[in-house]
Write an enzyme that holds these catalytic residues in place. Sequence first.
Site, PDB file in Angstrom:
ATOM      1  N   LYS A 118       8.139 -19.359   1.811  1.00 60.66           N
ATOM      2  CA  LYS A 118       6.904 -19.836   1.192  1.00 60.66           C
ATOM      3  C   LYS A 118       7.128 -20.236  -0.274  1.00 60.66           C
ATOM      4  O   LYS A 118       6.638 -21.264  -0.709  1.00 60.66           O
ATOM      5  CB  LYS A 118       5.814 -18.748   1.232  1.00 60.66           C
ATOM      6  CG  LYS A 118       5.430 -18.283   2.616  1.00 60.66           C
ATOM      7  CD  LYS A 118       4.252 -17.314   2.567  1.00 60.66           C
ATOM      8  CE  LYS A 118       4.504 -16.025   1.802  1.00 60.66           C
ATOM      9  NZ  LYS A 118       5.529 -15.144   2.406  1.00 60.66           N
ATOM     10  N   ARG A 131      -3.295 -11.589   1.740  1.00 56.30           N
ATOM     11  CA  ARG A 131      -2.391 -10.879   2.645  1.00 56.30           C
ATOM     12  C   ARG A 131      -3.130  -9.923   3.575  1.00 56.30           C
ATOM     13  O   ARG A 131      -2.489  -9.295   4.424  1.00 56.30           O
ATOM     14  CB  ARG A 131      -1.399 -10.054   1.816  1.00 56.30           C
ATOM     15  CG  ARG A 131      -0.005 -10.671   1.708  1.00 56.30           C
ATOM     16  CD  ARG A 131       0.777  -9.742   0.818  1.00 56.30           C
ATOM     17  NE  ARG A 131       2.198  -9.822   0.949  1.00 56.30           N
ATOM     18  CZ  ARG A 131       2.989 -10.504   0.114  1.00 56.30           C
ATOM     19  NH1 ARG A 131       2.480 -11.220  -0.853  1.00 56.30           N
ATOM     20  NH2 ARG A 131       4.299 -10.450   0.268  1.00 56.30           N
ATOM     21  N   ARG A 183      19.128 -13.279  -0.682  1.00 51.78           N
ATOM     22  CA  ARG A 183      18.205 -13.825  -1.671  1.00 51.78           C
ATOM     23  C   ARG A 183      18.342 -13.138  -3.027  1.00 51.78           C
ATOM     24  O   ARG A 183      18.462 -11.924  -3.118  1.00 51.78           O
ATOM     25  CB  ARG A 183      16.770 -13.628  -1.155  1.00 51.78           C
ATOM     26  CG  ARG A 183      15.730 -14.225  -2.060  1.00 51.78           C
ATOM     27  CD  ARG A 183      14.467 -14.474  -1.315  1.00 51.78           C
ATOM     28  NE  ARG A 183      13.578 -13.326  -1.303  1.00 51.78           N
ATOM     29  CZ  ARG A 183      12.290 -13.405  -0.973  1.00 51.78           C
ATOM     30  NH1 ARG A 183      11.772 -14.551  -0.592  1.00 51.78           N
ATOM     31  NH2 ARG A 183      11.550 -12.325  -0.985  1.00 51.78           N
ATOM     32  N   ARG A 237      15.925  -8.374  -5.458  1.00 47.50           N
ATOM     33  CA  ARG A 237      14.700  -7.596  -5.581  1.00 47.50           C
ATOM     34  C   ARG A 237      14.844  -6.281  -4.831  1.00 47.50           C
ATOM     35  O   ARG A 237      15.387  -6.245  -3.739  1.00 47.50           O
ATOM     36  CB  ARG A 237      13.522  -8.389  -5.018  1.00 47.50           C
ATOM     37  CG  ARG A 237      13.030  -9.416  -5.985  1.00 47.50           C
ATOM     38  CD  ARG A 237      12.116 -10.429  -5.343  1.00 47.50           C
ATOM     39  NE  ARG A 237      11.163  -9.851  -4.401  1.00 47.50           N
ATOM     40  CZ  ARG A 237      10.250 -10.563  -3.753  1.00 47.50           C
ATOM     41  NH1 ARG A 237      10.175 -11.874  -3.956  1.00 47.50           N
ATOM     42  NH2 ARG A 237       9.423 -10.010  -2.915  1.00 47.50           N
ATOM     43  N   ARG A 242       8.225  -4.205   5.335  1.00 45.05           N
ATOM     44  CA  ARG A 242       7.346  -5.313   4.929  1.00 45.05           C
ATOM     45  C   ARG A 242       6.976  -6.179   6.133  1.00 45.05           C
ATOM     46  O   ARG A 242       5.862  -6.692   6.214  1.00 45.05           O
ATOM     47  CB  ARG A 242       8.027  -6.157   3.853  1.00 45.05           C
ATOM     48  CG  ARG A 242       8.162  -5.410   2.540  1.00 45.05           C
ATOM     49  CD  ARG A 242       9.026  -6.152   1.558  1.00 45.05           C
ATOM     50  NE  ARG A 242       8.368  -7.340   1.031  1.00 45.05           N
ATOM     51  CZ  ARG A 242       9.007  -8.334   0.435  1.00 45.05           C
ATOM     52  NH1 ARG A 242      10.323  -8.304   0.306  1.00 45.05           N
ATOM     53  NH2 ARG A 242       8.333  -9.365  -0.018  1.00 45.05           N
TER      54      ARG A 242
HETATM   55  P1  AMP Z   1       6.011 -11.391  -2.648  1.00 49.25           P
HETATM   56  O1  AMP Z   1       6.799 -11.828  -3.802  1.00 49.25           O
HETATM   57  O2  AMP Z   1       4.844 -12.310  -2.348  1.00 49.25           O
HETATM   58  O3  AMP Z   1       6.829 -11.124  -1.410  1.00 49.25           O
HETATM   59  O4  AMP Z   1       5.337  -9.994  -3.051  1.00 49.25           O
HETATM   60  C1  AMP Z   1       6.119  -8.864  -3.384  1.00 49.25           C
HETATM   61  C2  AMP Z   1       5.294  -7.601  -3.282  1.00 49.25           C
HETATM   62  O5  AMP Z   1       4.179  -7.671  -4.178  1.00 49.25           O
HETATM   63  C3  AMP Z   1       4.676  -7.347  -1.912  1.00 49.25           C
HETATM   64  O6  AMP Z   1       5.571  -6.719  -1.015  1.00 49.25           O
HETATM   65  C4  AMP Z   1       3.505  -6.441  -2.301  1.00 49.25           C
HETATM   66  O7  AMP Z   1       3.945  -5.135  -2.605  1.00 49.25           O
HETATM   67  C5  AMP Z   1       3.031  -7.063  -3.610  1.00 49.25           C
HETATM   68  N1  AMP Z   1       2.038  -8.131  -3.361  1.00 49.25           N
HETATM   69  C6  AMP Z   1       2.158  -9.459  -3.648  1.00 49.25           C
HETATM   70  N2  AMP Z   1       1.072 -10.134  -3.273  1.00 49.25           N
HETATM   71  C7  AMP Z   1       0.234  -9.226  -2.713  1.00 49.25           C
HETATM   72  C8  AMP Z   1      -1.042  -9.296  -2.107  1.00 49.25           C
HETATM   73  N3  AMP Z   1      -1.677 -10.470  -1.971  1.00 49.25           N
HETATM   74  N4  AMP Z   1      -1.588  -8.151  -1.633  1.00 49.25           N
HETATM   75  C9  AMP Z   1      -0.966  -6.964  -1.755  1.00 49.25           C
HETATM   76  N5  AMP Z   1       0.243  -6.824  -2.291  1.00 49.25           N
HETATM   77  C10 AMP Z   1       0.850  -7.932  -2.774  1.00 49.25           C
END
Ligand code: AMP
Length: 215
Positions: A13, A88, A127, A160, A171
């Site tokens: 994404k 989410r 990554r 990360r 996840r």
């Molecule tokens: P991402 O970079 O989008 O994969 O987000 C990394 C982490 O941030 C996720 O695994 C969640 O812990 C937190 N996070 C990001 N966006 C959200 C969201 N919309 N709702 C809840 N947690 C989020």
Amino acid sequence: MRLILLGAPGAGKGTQAEMLTKLYDIPCISTGNIFREHISNNTDLGKQAKAYMDQGQLVPDSLVIELVKSRITQDDCKNGMIFDGFPRTIPQAEALDAMLADLNIPIDYVVNVEVPDELIVDRMAGRTVCPSCGASYHKISKKEDIAGICNACSTNLVQREDDKEETVKKRLEIYHAQTEPLIAHYKAQGKVLDVHGVGTVEEVRAAVKKALGVN
Ligand code: AMP
């Protein structure tokens, strides 16, 4: 143009969002990147979010929704925005629908990037991300020019914490339980464009553009 990018963590994404933000000249709102920024600035929100993120858990809806509420009313969003990693959960989607209805700017499309779980686990292992500007790289599909250094801002790249294999599996479970139901939520609104997310970055990019009806 107002777009949501849906898909499992690691479905690509973020990479497609980078392309779409240039294509439409609108900002990308990545809640994950915003939280990571707060963590590196050691803010209260960052401290709260980190505890969840490091374990692969979702940050509570109330924190995420407040963050997005203040972000979408900023000036650079007046011509639209791309949401990456938000919403989410169903409560987040309902809150977003309500916020955008208040502003009279509904979502146009939800691009659903589909990738099987087995591939996701492999992809995440390769990554890396820039802790400073948030750009992401991949050892096979999107290599940086100088090993370990961000092309955009020359910061050292890192893996990360939440991209480690066990965390990725957790996840994915959370994705299937809490985020996947959003596909049906937006299908009921007739907004979902399904895109096959397997292939090179360029192939997926072409598939996303085709779904959106642009060249
Ligand atoms: P991402 O970079 O989008 O994969 O987000 C990394 C982490 O941030 C996720 O695994 C969640 O812990 C937190 N996070 C990001 N966006 C959200 C969201 N919309 N709702 C809840 N947690 C989020």
